[in-house]
Design a protein around this motif. Sequence first.
Motif, short mmCIF file in Angstrom:
data_model
loop_
_atom_site.label_atom_id
_atom_site.label_comp_id
_atom_site.label_asym_id
_atom_site.label_seq_id
_atom_site.Cartn_x
_atom_site.Cartn_y
_atom_site.Cartn_z
N ARG A 169 -17.42 66.66 58.90
CA ARG A 169 -16.19 66.03 59.39
C ARG A 169 -15.53 67.01 60.36
NH1 ARG A 169 -14.16 61.77 56.38
NH2 ARG A 169 -12.73 61.63 58.14
N VAL A 170 -15.07 66.46 61.49
CA VAL A 170 -14.54 67.32 62.57
C VAL A 170 -13.12 66.88 62.94
CG1 VAL A 170 -14.96 68.21 64.90
CG2 VAL A 170 -16.90 67.53 63.47
N PHE A 171 -12.20 67.83 63.00
CA PHE A 171 -10.82 67.55 63.41
C PHE A 171 -10.46 68.53 64.53
CE2 PHE A 171 -11.29 66.22 59.10
CZ PHE A 171 -10.51 65.08 58.96
N VAL A 172 -9.99 67.99 65.66
CA VAL A 172 -9.64 68.87 66.78
C VAL A 172 -8.27 68.50 67.33
CG1 VAL A 172 -10.34 69.81 69.02
CG2 VAL A 172 -12.09 69.07 67.41
N GLU A 173 -7.40 69.52 67.42
CA GLU A 173 -6.06 69.32 67.99
C GLU A 173 -6.09 69.70 69.46
OE1 GLU A 173 -2.93 71.39 65.90
OE2 GLU A 173 -1.67 71.47 67.69
N VAL A 174 -5.69 68.76 70.32
CA VAL A 174 -5.61 69.03 71.76
C VAL A 174 -4.25 68.55 72.27
CG1 VAL A 174 -8.11 68.91 72.22
CG2 VAL A 174 -6.74 66.82 72.33
N GLU A 175 -3.97 68.85 73.53
CA GLU A 175 -2.66 68.49 74.09
C GLU A 175 -2.45 66.97 74.09
OE1 GLU A 175 -0.65 70.88 74.71
OE2 GLU A 175 0.99 69.64 75.43
N ASP A 176 -3.43 66.25 74.67
CA ASP A 176 -3.32 64.78 74.76
C ASP A 176 -4.72 64.21 75.02
OD1 ASP A 176 -3.90 65.13 77.50
OD2 ASP A 176 -1.77 65.36 77.97
N ALA A 177 -4.80 62.91 75.25
CA ALA A 177 -6.12 62.25 75.36
C ALA A 177 -6.96 62.80 76.52
CB ALA A 177 -5.91 60.74 75.53
N SER A 178 -6.30 63.32 77.56
CA SER A 178 -7.06 63.83 78.71
C SER A 178 -7.84 65.10 78.36
CB SER A 178 -6.13 64.10 79.90
OG SER A 178 -5.29 65.20 79.61
N GLU A 179 -7.54 65.71 77.22
CA GLU A 179 -8.22 66.95 76.82
C GLU A 179 -9.38 66.72 75.86
OE1 GLU A 179 -7.75 69.85 78.13
OE2 GLU A 179 -6.15 69.07 79.40
N TRP A 189 -9.56 63.19 66.78
CA TRP A 189 -8.77 63.91 67.79
C TRP A 189 -7.29 63.80 67.45
CZ3 TRP A 189 -11.17 66.99 71.14
CH2 TRP A 189 -12.52 66.74 71.45
N LEU A 190 -6.59 64.90 67.53
CA LEU A 190 -5.15 64.92 67.23
C LEU A 190 -4.41 65.39 68.47
CD1 LEU A 190 -5.67 66.85 63.90
CD2 LEU A 190 -5.26 64.39 64.13
N HIS A 191 -3.35 64.68 68.81
CA HIS A 191 -2.58 65.06 70.00
C HIS A 191 -1.35 65.85 69.57
CE1 HIS A 191 -4.69 61.44 72.05
NE2 HIS A 191 -5.47 62.48 71.90
N ARG A 192 -1.17 66.98 70.22
CA ARG A 192 -0.16 67.97 69.82
C ARG A 192 1.22 67.32 69.69
NH1 ARG A 192 -2.35 72.05 72.71
NH2 ARG A 192 -3.50 72.61 70.85
#
Length: 255
Positions: A169-179, A189-192
């Motif tokens: 299972r993978v969880f990644v926090e990025v700035e927004d969908a463009s990242e 994907w998690l948006h900051r």
Amino acid sequence: MNTTVSRRSRRQQTKLWRAPVVRVARLTPRMTRVTVGGPDLADFAYAGTDQNVMLYFYPDDVELPEPLTLAAARGMWSQVRPLTRTYTVRRYDRDACEIDFDFVLHSDAGPASDWAKRAEPGDRLIFVGPSPAYQPDPTADWHLLAGDETALPAITAILRELGPDVPVRVFVEVEDASEEQPLAGPVTWLHRDGTDDLLARAVAAADLPTGRVDAWLAGERASMVALRRHLLADRGHDRSRVRPTTYWRRGETGN
Ligand SMILES: Cc1cc2nc3c(=O)[nH]c(=O)nc-3n(C[C@H](O)[C@H](O)[C@H](O)COP(=O)(O)OP(=O)(O)OC[C@H]3O[C@@H](n4cnc5c(N)ncnc54)[C@H](O)[C@@H]3O)c2cc1C
């Protein structure tokens, strides 16, 4: 699980490398890939997963000895000490003698992100390494990979090594969908949102597999503290199964 590259880590040798930039590619608005190359890199002891190197940044006006070895660099420390930053080997291609490094272009300028913003073919990158690499536990019932965009190069390499048949299972926090970047397998994907516990809350809300986990976690310090606390205190995982690494600290330079 692919163990071929892991075995190489046992004979890795720390060395200073000075390699020219051969390509620069913008992956997302906040992430740039710098590819360095050259025949010397044929000897680079690649071990996969989260293997990293320490980048050395010298002031522009410093005259460096030729050849610049690790011993020569250390011999100069009383006069000039480079600023150092740690980066993951995102891809190593022995045949092409190339290494990719993926840099987050964060807004709070530091020497590494600033260098990557301006990098162009012909520039020289000095780095020392490689480090040992995380070896996923082949006896784990399932794997948890979680981090922010600085961890994406390692997460990509770890997923490649685990292969498609291992429960992960993978969880990644990025700035927004463009990242968001294409990864092998499903990713949450998690948006900051400005909080330190975004990753911890997402993992807490998820329906996760049971059994012995092997958890590899990397990112900003407060986020790692919250995530580790959740996995140990709320989920009851053994501390030896949960391996967080602080990749950067908000408001502090270096690592
Ligand atoms: C083992 C390891 C592997 C790593 N691999 C990678 C990698 O492959 N790619 C990558 O991009 N980073 C990676 N990092 C993280 C990277 O080393 C740090 O983000 C580093 O601080 C960046 O250096 P800098 O010179 O740009 O900024 P610094 O001079 O260190 O910091 C300047 C300011 O920027 C802030 N800052 C630093 N990093 C970030 C960030 N990511 N987002 C927002 N603000 C930030 C600091 O809090 C500080 O206020 C890794 C770190 C470790 C320990």
